[in-house]
Design a protein around this motif. Structure first.
Motif, PDB file in Angstrom:
ATOM      1  N   ILE A  24      -4.153  15.161 -10.165  1.00 57.09           N
ATOM      2  CA  ILE A  24      -3.424  14.106  -9.627  1.00 57.09           C
ATOM      3  C   ILE A  24      -3.142  14.114  -8.006  1.00 57.09           C
ATOM      4  CG2 ILE A  24      -0.917  13.466  -9.417  1.00 57.09           C
ATOM      5  CD1 ILE A  24      -0.480  14.454 -12.228  1.00 57.09           C
ATOM      6  N   GLY A  25      -3.150  15.527  -7.567  1.00 56.68           N
ATOM      7  CA  GLY A  25      -3.327  15.533  -6.063  1.00 56.68           C
ATOM      8  C   GLY A  25      -4.549  14.841  -5.638  1.00 56.68           C
ATOM      9  N   SER A  26      -5.781  15.475  -6.323  1.00 55.86           N
ATOM     10  CA  SER A  26      -6.894  14.605  -5.634  1.00 55.86           C
ATOM     11  C   SER A  26      -6.911  13.229  -5.865  1.00 55.86           C
ATOM     12  CB  SER A  26      -7.956  15.290  -6.528  1.00 55.86           C
ATOM     13  OG  SER A  26      -8.223  16.579  -6.398  1.00 55.86           O
ATOM     14  N   ALA A  27      -6.170  12.699  -6.623  1.00 55.75           N
ATOM     15  CA  ALA A  27      -6.243  11.124  -7.009  1.00 55.75           C
ATOM     16  C   ALA A  27      -5.361  10.567  -5.770  1.00 55.75           C
ATOM     17  CB  ALA A  27      -5.483  10.920  -8.305  1.00 55.75           C
ATOM     18  N   LEU A  28      -3.974  11.233  -5.533  1.00 52.77           N
ATOM     19  CA  LEU A  28      -3.592  10.722  -4.323  1.00 52.77           C
ATOM     20  C   LEU A  28      -4.084  10.739  -2.945  1.00 52.77           C
ATOM     21  CD1 LEU A  28       0.042  12.596  -5.308  1.00 52.77           C
ATOM     22  CD2 LEU A  28      -0.357   9.930  -4.802  1.00 52.77           C
ATOM     23  N   VAL A  29      -4.786  12.028  -2.715  1.00 54.96           N
ATOM     24  CA  VAL A  29      -5.855  12.019  -1.554  1.00 54.96           C
ATOM     25  C   VAL A  29      -6.707  10.788  -1.466  1.00 54.96           C
ATOM     26  CG1 VAL A  29      -7.508  13.347  -0.289  1.00 54.96           C
ATOM     27  CG2 VAL A  29      -5.577  14.452  -1.193  1.00 54.96           C
ATOM     28  N   LEU A  30      -7.377  10.564  -2.545  1.00 58.57           N
ATOM     29  CA  LEU A  30      -8.553   9.579  -2.746  1.00 58.57           C
ATOM     30  C   LEU A  30      -7.782   8.231  -2.398  1.00 58.57           C
ATOM     31  CD1 LEU A  30     -11.345   8.716  -3.131  1.00 58.57           C
ATOM     32  CD2 LEU A  30     -10.701   8.486  -5.686  1.00 58.57           C
ATOM     33  N   LEU A  31      -6.709   8.075  -3.003  1.00 53.94           N
ATOM     34  CA  LEU A  31      -6.000   6.783  -2.857  1.00 53.94           C
ATOM     35  C   LEU A  31      -5.544   6.542  -1.608  1.00 53.94           C
ATOM     36  CD1 LEU A  31      -4.849   4.164  -4.352  1.00 53.94           C
ATOM     37  CD2 LEU A  31      -2.645   5.493  -4.850  1.00 53.94           C
ATOM     38  N   GLY A  32      -4.921   7.385  -1.045  1.00 49.21           N
ATOM     39  CA  GLY A  32      -4.738   7.220   0.597  1.00 49.21           C
ATOM     40  C   GLY A  32      -5.989   6.854   1.446  1.00 49.21           C
ATOM     41  N   VAL A  33      -6.905   7.905   1.217  1.00 45.07           N
ATOM     42  CA  VAL A  33      -8.228   7.427   2.080  1.00 45.07           C
ATOM     43  C   VAL A  33      -8.610   6.325   1.731  1.00 45.07           C
ATOM     44  CG1 VAL A  33     -10.597   8.123   2.364  1.00 45.07           C
ATOM     45  CG2 VAL A  33      -8.822  10.030   2.227  1.00 45.07           C
ATOM     46  N   VAL A  34      -8.804   5.530   0.419  1.00 50.33           N
ATOM     47  CA  VAL A  34      -9.112   4.251   0.140  1.00 50.33           C
ATOM     48  C   VAL A  34      -8.095   3.234   1.080  1.00 50.33           C
ATOM     49  CG1 VAL A  34      -9.457   2.558  -1.695  1.00 50.33           C
ATOM     50  CG2 VAL A  34     -10.335   4.696  -1.746  1.00 50.33           C
ATOM     51  N   THR A  35      -6.980   3.646   0.790  1.00 50.17           N
ATOM     52  CA  THR A  35      -5.900   2.511   1.584  1.00 50.17           C
ATOM     53  C   THR A  35      -6.121   2.510   3.114  1.00 50.17           C
ATOM     54  OG1 THR A  35      -4.236   3.179  -0.039  1.00 50.17           O
ATOM     55  CG2 THR A  35      -3.512   2.167   2.146  1.00 50.17           C
ATOM     56  N   LEU A  36      -6.515   3.750   3.832  1.00 47.19           N
ATOM     57  CA  LEU A  36      -6.743   3.549   5.176  1.00 47.19           C
ATOM     58  C   LEU A  36      -8.015   2.847   5.365  1.00 47.19           C
ATOM     59  CD1 LEU A  36      -5.979   7.355   6.442  1.00 47.19           C
ATOM     60  CD2 LEU A  36      -4.575   5.162   6.970  1.00 47.19           C
ATOM     61  N   ALA A  37      -9.091   3.014   4.604  1.00 52.61           N
ATOM     62  CA  ALA A  37     -10.398   2.357   4.760  1.00 52.61           C
ATOM     63  C   ALA A  37     -10.077   0.840   4.648  1.00 52.61           C
ATOM     64  CB  ALA A  37     -11.172   2.804   3.720  1.00 52.61           C
ATOM     65  N   ARG A  38      -9.426   0.354   3.954  1.00 53.87           N
ATOM     66  CA  ARG A  38      -9.174  -0.911   3.507  1.00 53.87           C
ATOM     67  C   ARG A  38      -8.236  -1.336   4.571  1.00 53.87           C
ATOM     68  NH1 ARG A  38      -7.565  -1.474  -2.808  1.00 53.87           N
ATOM     69  NH2 ARG A  38      -9.645  -1.175  -3.851  1.00 53.87           N
ATOM     70  N   ARG A  39      -7.250  -0.708   5.287  1.00 52.34           N
ATOM     71  CA  ARG A  39      -6.500  -0.968   6.325  1.00 52.34           C
ATOM     72  C   ARG A  39      -7.367  -1.245   7.486  1.00 52.34           C
ATOM     73  NH1 ARG A  39      -1.670  -3.132   7.787  1.00 52.34           N
ATOM     74  NH2 ARG A  39      -0.824  -2.311   9.875  1.00 52.34           N
ATOM     75  N   SER A  40      -8.143  -0.204   7.884  1.00 50.85           N
ATOM     76  CA  SER A  40      -8.769  -0.519   8.996  1.00 50.85           C
ATOM     77  C   SER A  40      -9.924  -1.705   9.126  1.00 50.85           C
ATOM     78  CB  SER A  40      -9.777   0.806   9.123  1.00 50.85           C
ATOM     79  OG  SER A  40     -10.849   1.122   8.152  1.00 50.85           O
ATOM     80  N   ARG A  41     -10.607  -1.982   7.707  1.00 49.40           N
ATOM     81  CA  ARG A  41     -11.282  -3.243   7.813  1.00 49.40           C
ATOM     82  C   ARG A  41     -10.646  -4.547   7.678  1.00 49.40           C
ATOM     83  NH1 ARG A  41     -13.929  -0.369   3.366  1.00 49.40           N
ATOM     84  NH2 ARG A  41     -12.715  -1.765   2.009  1.00 49.40           N
ATOM     85  N   ALA A  42      -9.529  -4.700   7.385  1.00 49.84           N
ATOM     86  CA  ALA A  42      -8.613  -5.734   7.128  1.00 49.84           C
ATOM     87  C   ALA A  42      -7.973  -5.898   8.401  1.00 49.84           C
ATOM     88  CB  ALA A  42      -7.699  -5.635   6.048  1.00 49.84           C
ATOM     89  N   GLY A  43      -7.442  -5.003   9.344  1.00 49.16           N
ATOM     90  CA  GLY A  43      -6.595  -5.323  10.460  1.00 49.16           C
ATOM     91  C   GLY A  43      -5.488  -4.986  10.064  1.00 49.16           C
ATOM     92  N   SER A  44      -4.511  -5.721  10.846  1.00 50.76           N
ATOM     93  CA  SER A  44      -3.023  -5.619  10.616  1.00 50.76           C
ATOM     94  C   SER A  44      -2.628  -6.455   9.226  1.00 50.76           C
ATOM     95  CB  SER A  44      -2.034  -5.962  11.722  1.00 50.76           C
ATOM     96  OG  SER A  44      -2.554  -7.482  11.766  1.00 50.76           O
ATOM     97  N   GLY A  45      -3.170  -7.719   9.032  1.00 48.33           N
ATOM     98  CA  GLY A  45      -2.963  -8.256   7.763  1.00 48.33           C
ATOM     99  C   GLY A  45      -1.684  -8.491   7.552  1.00 48.33           C
ATOM    100  N   SER A  46      -1.649  -8.938   6.201  1.00 42.56           N
ATOM    101  CA  SER A  46       0.153  -8.902   5.806  1.00 42.56           C
ATOM    102  C   SER A  46       0.087  -8.757   4.256  1.00 42.56           C
ATOM    103  CB  SER A  46       0.384 -10.624   5.709  1.00 42.56           C
ATOM    104  OG  SER A  46      -0.662 -11.218   4.848  1.00 42.56           O
ATOM    105  N   GLY A  47       1.321  -8.497   3.644  1.00 42.66           N
ATOM    106  CA  GLY A  47       1.245  -8.105   2.435  1.00 42.66           C
ATOM    107  C   GLY A  47       1.039  -9.125   1.422  1.00 42.66           C
ATOM    108  N   PRO A  48       1.333  -8.657   0.279  1.00 41.54           N
ATOM    109  CA  PRO A  48       0.843  -9.930  -0.769  1.00 41.54           C
ATOM    110  C   PRO A  48       1.803 -10.848  -0.740  1.00 41.54           C
ATOM    111  CG  PRO A  48       1.158  -7.198  -1.703  1.00 41.54           C
ATOM    112  CD  PRO A  48       1.801  -7.239  -0.151  1.00 41.54           C
ATOM    113  N   SER A  49       1.460 -11.907  -1.029  1.00 43.44           N
ATOM    114  CA  SER A  49       1.844 -13.438  -0.969  1.00 43.44           C
ATOM    115  C   SER A  49       3.283 -13.306  -1.678  1.00 43.44           C
ATOM    116  CB  SER A  49       0.800 -14.569  -1.270  1.00 43.44           C
ATOM    117  OG  SER A  49       0.483 -14.317  -3.000  1.00 43.44           O
ATOM    118  N   TRP A  50       3.436 -12.780  -2.686  1.00 40.70           N
ATOM    119  CA  TRP A  50       4.414 -12.940  -3.638  1.00 40.70           C
ATOM    120  C   TRP A  50       5.800 -12.175  -2.848  1.00 40.70           C
ATOM    121  CZ3 TRP A  50       7.010  -8.187  -4.852  1.00 40.70           C
ATOM    122  CH2 TRP A  50       6.301  -7.106  -4.635  1.00 40.70           C
ATOM    123  N   LEU A  51       5.503 -11.209  -1.796  1.00 36.47           N
ATOM    124  CA  LEU A  51       6.538 -10.506  -1.040  1.00 36.47           C
ATOM    125  C   LEU A  51       7.175 -11.622  -0.219  1.00 36.47           C
ATOM    126  CD1 LEU A  51       5.062  -7.092   0.212  1.00 36.47           C
ATOM    127  CD2 LEU A  51       7.085  -7.599  -1.360  1.00 36.47           C
TER     128      LEU A  51
END
Length: 219
Positions: free
Chosen positions: A81-108
């Motif tokens: 579970i801890g490894s999955a959390l680390v991986l999820l955090g890294v993927v989220t940061l990678a997506r954030r850096s590629r997408a820029g500031s962006g915005s949240g999901p449209s339903w929000l």
């Protein structure tokens, strides 16, 4: 119980700092139906959080093996579970850096127009996000690992639920009681969250994931 509390606090804080429920809360509170929708969302969030952690604890109790084997298996699951959390955090940061500031999901953006029953369902459903499930699973295993009586386990589940949902509950209650004072603060928080919350949440996931891995390895 003290050791279980120390393990639950960072997990609950990571859940509390999750950007999606906080953003949903702010959008709801800036809408015209903030009182009814806010309470519906809060109740759904509380029930969903409590249920996921309680189910995770029950599932942890059901893991097979003798006491030592059970503890070793719990440790292995915590590492996973801890490894999955680390991986999820890294993927989220990678997506954030590629997408820029962006915005949240449209339903929000539209959540403030939803009815009370709809936002109640959303509050429940947000606990089925990968991050929420992983954190609840880690919390459930921490509770199981303490090997306490049912009443103490129930208290730990409630403890986690209160902390994990405080960033939803406190703004909703404060806005219902003091709407004029809270509105400028909500607008300010909305801007900050749009700019920084994803990065902060991802960093928290990486740190908490490493913490869970360490707990699992020491079991």
């Amino acid at each position: 119980m003290g050791q279980a509390l120390l393990q639950l606090i960072p997990l609950a804080l990571a859940a509390a700092l999750s950007s999606v429920p906080i953003t949903a809360t702010i959008f709801i509170l800036l809408s015209e139906s903030r009182s009814r929708s806010g309470l519906g969302f809060l109740v759904g969030t509380l029930l969903g959080t409590f249920a996921t952690v309680a189910l995770a604890a029950v599932a942890g109790q059901a893991l097979p093996g003798r006491p030592r084997e059970h503890d070793a298996l719990v440790g292995k699951v915590e590492v996973a579970i801890g490894s999955a959390l680390v991986l999820l955090g890294v993927v989220t940061l990678a997506r954030r850096s590629r997408a820029g500031s962006g915005s949240g999901p449209s339903w929000l953006d539209r959540i403030g127009t939803f009815g009370t029953l709809s936002v109640f369902g959303i509050g429940l459903a947000l606990n089925l996000r990968p991050k929420a499930i992983l954190l609840a699973a880690a919390a459930g295993l921490a509770i199981v690992g303490a090997d306490l009586a049912f009443r103490d386990n129930l208290g730990l589940v409630v403890f986690y639920t209160v902390i994990a949902t405080c960033t939803v509950g406190v703004p909703i209650v404060a806005t219902i009681l003091f709407p004029r004072r809270m509105e400028p603060r909500l607008l300010s928080a909305k801007g900050w969250i749009a700019a920084h919350s994803t990065t902060v949440g991802a960093a928290m996931m990486i740190l908490i994931g490493g913490f869970v891995v360490g707990v699992g390895l020491s079991s």
